[in-house]
Design an enzyme around this catalytic site. Structure first.
Site, PDB file in Angstrom:
ATOM      1  N   GLY A 239       0.769  -1.238   0.000  1.00  0.00           N
ATOM      2  CA  GLY A 239       0.000   0.000   0.000  1.00  0.00           C
ATOM      3  C   GLY A 239       0.795   1.280   0.000  1.00  0.00           C
ATOM      4  O   GLY A 239       0.218   2.364  -0.112  1.00  0.00           O
ATOM      5  N   ARG A 313      -5.433   2.366 -16.101  1.00  0.00           N
ATOM      6  CA  ARG A 313      -5.544   3.111 -14.843  1.00  0.00           C
ATOM      7  C   ARG A 313      -6.215   4.485 -14.992  1.00  0.00           C
ATOM      8  O   ARG A 313      -7.025   4.852 -14.150  1.00  0.00           O
ATOM      9  CB  ARG A 313      -4.174   3.279 -14.169  1.00  0.00           C
ATOM     10  CG  ARG A 313      -3.457   1.949 -13.885  1.00  0.00           C
ATOM     11  CD  ARG A 313      -2.304   2.092 -12.914  1.00  0.00           C
ATOM     12  NE  ARG A 313      -2.779   2.417 -11.598  1.00  0.00           N
ATOM     13  CZ  ARG A 313      -2.784   3.595 -11.058  1.00  0.00           C
ATOM     14  NH1 ARG A 313      -2.248   4.602 -11.707  1.00  0.00           N
ATOM     15  NH2 ARG A 313      -3.279   3.804  -9.864  1.00  0.00           N
ATOM     16  N   CYS A 342     -12.307   1.791 -29.831  1.00  0.00           N
ATOM     17  CA  CYS A 342     -13.649   2.316 -30.071  1.00  0.00           C
ATOM     18  C   CYS A 342     -14.432   2.485 -28.774  1.00  0.00           C
ATOM     19  O   CYS A 342     -15.418   1.789 -28.527  1.00  0.00           O
ATOM     20  CB  CYS A 342     -14.397   1.393 -31.017  1.00  0.00           C
ATOM     21  SG  CYS A 342     -13.500   1.241 -32.550  1.00  0.00           S
TER      22      CYS A 342
HETATM   23  N1  LLP Z   1      -1.136  -7.237  -0.617  1.00  0.00           N
HETATM   24  C1  LLP Z   1      -2.425  -7.441  -0.922  1.00  0.00           C
HETATM   25  C2  LLP Z   1      -3.185  -8.439  -0.172  1.00  0.00           C
HETATM   26  C3  LLP Z   1      -3.021  -6.720  -1.961  1.00  0.00           C
HETATM   27  O1  LLP Z   1      -4.296  -6.910  -2.261  1.00  0.00           O
HETATM   28  C4  LLP Z   1      -2.255  -5.753  -2.680  1.00  0.00           C
HETATM   29  C5  LLP Z   1      -2.843  -4.987  -3.776  1.00  0.00           C
HETATM   30  C6  LLP Z   1      -0.902  -5.587  -2.323  1.00  0.00           C
HETATM   31  C7  LLP Z   1      -0.381  -6.336  -1.285  1.00  0.00           C
HETATM   32  C8  LLP Z   1       0.000  -4.614  -3.021  1.00  0.00           C
HETATM   33  O2  LLP Z   1      -0.424  -3.312  -2.885  1.00  0.00           O
HETATM   34  P1  LLP Z   1       0.512  -2.090  -3.346  1.00  0.00           P
HETATM   35  O3  LLP Z   1       1.742  -2.095  -2.489  1.00  0.00           O
HETATM   36  O4  LLP Z   1       0.833  -2.264  -4.784  1.00  0.00           O
HETATM   37  O5  LLP Z   1      -0.332  -0.876  -3.101  1.00  0.00           O
HETATM   38  N2  LLP Z   1      -4.868  -1.916  -9.737  1.00  0.00           N
HETATM   39  C9  LLP Z   1      -4.834  -0.907  -8.713  1.00  0.00           C
HETATM   40  C10 LLP Z   1      -4.197  -1.384  -7.438  1.00  0.00           C
HETATM   41  C11 LLP Z   1      -4.871  -2.603  -6.863  1.00  0.00           C
HETATM   42  C12 LLP Z   1      -4.179  -3.132  -5.640  1.00  0.00           C
HETATM   43  C13 LLP Z   1      -4.702  -4.465  -5.262  1.00  0.00           C
HETATM   44  N3  LLP Z   1      -4.063  -5.080  -4.136  1.00  0.00           N
HETATM   45  C14 LLP Z   1      -4.133   0.324  -9.281  1.00  0.00           C
HETATM   46  O6  LLP Z   1      -3.747   0.305 -10.443  1.00  0.00           O
HETATM   47  O7  LLP Z   1      -4.010   1.328  -8.592  1.00  0.00           O
END
Ligand code: LLP
Length: 415
Positions: A239, A313, A342
């Site tokens: 996150g 995104r 499209c």
């Molecule tokens: N751990 C779990 C259980 C997760 O669900 C996620 C991301 C992460 C770690 C990694 O999160 P990060 O460090 O990348 O924030 N497609 C979206 C982001 C979806 C994130 C889903 N889960 C975007 O493009 O912003």
């Protein structure tokens, strides 16, 4: 470290001209910087050194084998959410003892795959799921290590689609239900309670929500540690947010560490982190070529050869990706940057001051290393883009461009 920079108005990826890469590999093209990925990993590992965390790279952010391997070589494990991701992580060389498996809907087949290979732990997101994992373990005569996923109900102040730790979200179990879930787990055969897990959301720019989530769970954690001798891990998820806009303040690893490391240290527990975007987000560019510049009475459209199928995104999260001219120089114009698909939703940037590009010019979308290619599709029968890794002066193709033939390879015409 900034892997992408200008020298004499030419955009570089490390020591390689981005225009060279586009000529050599074609467009649309994903370009990754290995040194940026390494620098990010080291910065986080360094900032959190006092708790010596296991950093499980969240493979969903970028599944390219070269990216996973780069991180595995730094010592990273992997956070996976499907059998496919587990397969990729193992294939790229991540030790199975450093792989954690999350997700609300793991199938029996996926659980058995994880058990056979001997992953570190599965997160458990519900009572039916723990029963399923126990049944799989029993069938295989193995022990499944599990970490109960806690939903701490904190607001991470990010986009609603990427908020995961509020009570309305489908993820994890409520704080007050974790003890019950663990009691059930302890009664089931083939289950070992290894720890707890949480992940409150993505692209979080302040350390406060992480600290709050920890405050809410630390007592529970200490209690479970006393109750179950096998309890060892606290996985605080991913996150950590990055800068997308010029001048935007990212969440620095030191700031994050300052807020979470002391409490973790006090708990005397093995810490797991699951960063995705932080490690790879700003390590990637999506390079595209201008096809036309189209003027309507109301607007100017810069039409490029990348589209929403390559980078979704902007449409899905109203995400801002900075647009760079690969050869800098022209003034800016107010325009939409769009692809050839499209759909009116096929945009990469809306109503922005963009480089006043002309037909044939190259542009690059910044911060495309995370959830870029990983979320790409072949919509409108557009072959998937190529991916290239840069390392110092070297570049190598890490995924060849799909062909039209690839698009139909798995199809069966039938009768
Ligand atoms: N751990 C779990 C259980 C997760 O669900 C996620 C991301 C992460 C770690 C990694 O999160 P990060 O460090 O990348 O924030 N497609 C979206 C982001 C979806 C994130 C889903 N889960 C975007 O493009 O912003």
């Amino acid at each position: 470290m900034n892997a992408f920079y200008y020298r004499r108005n030419e955009l570089y990826a490390e020591s390689v001209l981005v225009s060279r890469l586009a000529e050599r590999y074609g467009t649309p093209l994903y370009v990754y910087s290995r040194r940026h990925i390494q620098a990010q990993y080291r910065a986080l590992a360094g900032a959190m050194a006092e708790v010596r965390p296991l950093i499980c790279y969240s493979v969903k952010a970028n599944t390219n084998a070269a990216v996973i391997r780069t991180l595995a070589a730094e010592g990273a494990g992997a956070d996976v959410v499907s059998g496919g991701e587990l397969f990729r992580a193992l294939r790229a060389g991540v030790p199975v003892s450093k792989i954690v498996f999350a997700g609300v809907g793991k199938t029996g087949e996926e659980i058995e795959y994880g058990l056979r290979r001997g992953i570190l732990f599965f997160t458990v997101e519900s009572e039916p799921e723990i029963r399923r994992i126990a049944a799989c373990a029993e069938r295989l005569g193995r022990t499944a290590r599990i970490a109960a996923r806690v939903n701490p109900d904190v607001d991470p102040a990010t986009h609603a689609h990427i908020t995961t730790g509020e009570k309305e979200n489908k993820f994890g179990v409520a704080l007050q239900d974790v003890r019950g879930l663990c009691r059930l787990a302890a009664r089931l055969p083939g289950i070992e309670i290894a720890g707890i897990h949480m992940h409150i959301g993505s692209q979080i720019l302040s350390a406060a929500p992480f600290a709050e989530a920890l405050r809410r769970t630390r007592e529970l954690c200490a209690e479970l540690k006393r109750a179950y001798p096998s309890f060892r891990y606290l996985d605080i998820g991913g996150g950590i947010g990055i800068d997308y806009r010029p001048g935007q303040k990212p969440l620095l690893p030191e700031t994050y560490a300052r807020q979470v490391a002391p409490a973790l240290k006090k708990l005397g527990i093995s810490v797991v982190l699951e960063p995705g975007r932080f490690l790879v987000g700003n390590a990637g560019l999506l390079v595209c070529r201008v096809q036309h510049v189209k003027h309507s009475p109301h607007k100017t459209f810069i039409v490029v050869d990348a589209a929403m199928n390559d980078l979704i995104r902007p449409l899905l999260y109203e995400a801002y990706h900075e647009v760079l001219a690969v050869r800098r120089g022209r003034r800016a114009i107010r325009a939409d940057l769009v692809g050839p698909i499209c759909e009116s939703g096929d945009f990469l940037a809306l109503d922005r001051d963009l480089p006043a590009a002309r037909e044939g010019d190259l542009l690059a979308m910044r911060s495309a290393g995370a959830y870029g290619f990983a979320m790409a599709s072949t919509y409108n029968s557009r072959p998937l883009a190529a991916e290239v890794m840069v390392d110092g002066r070297k570049s190598f193709l890490v995924r060849r461009r799909q062909t039209w033939r690839d698009l139909v390879r798995d199809e069966v015409i039938g009768n």
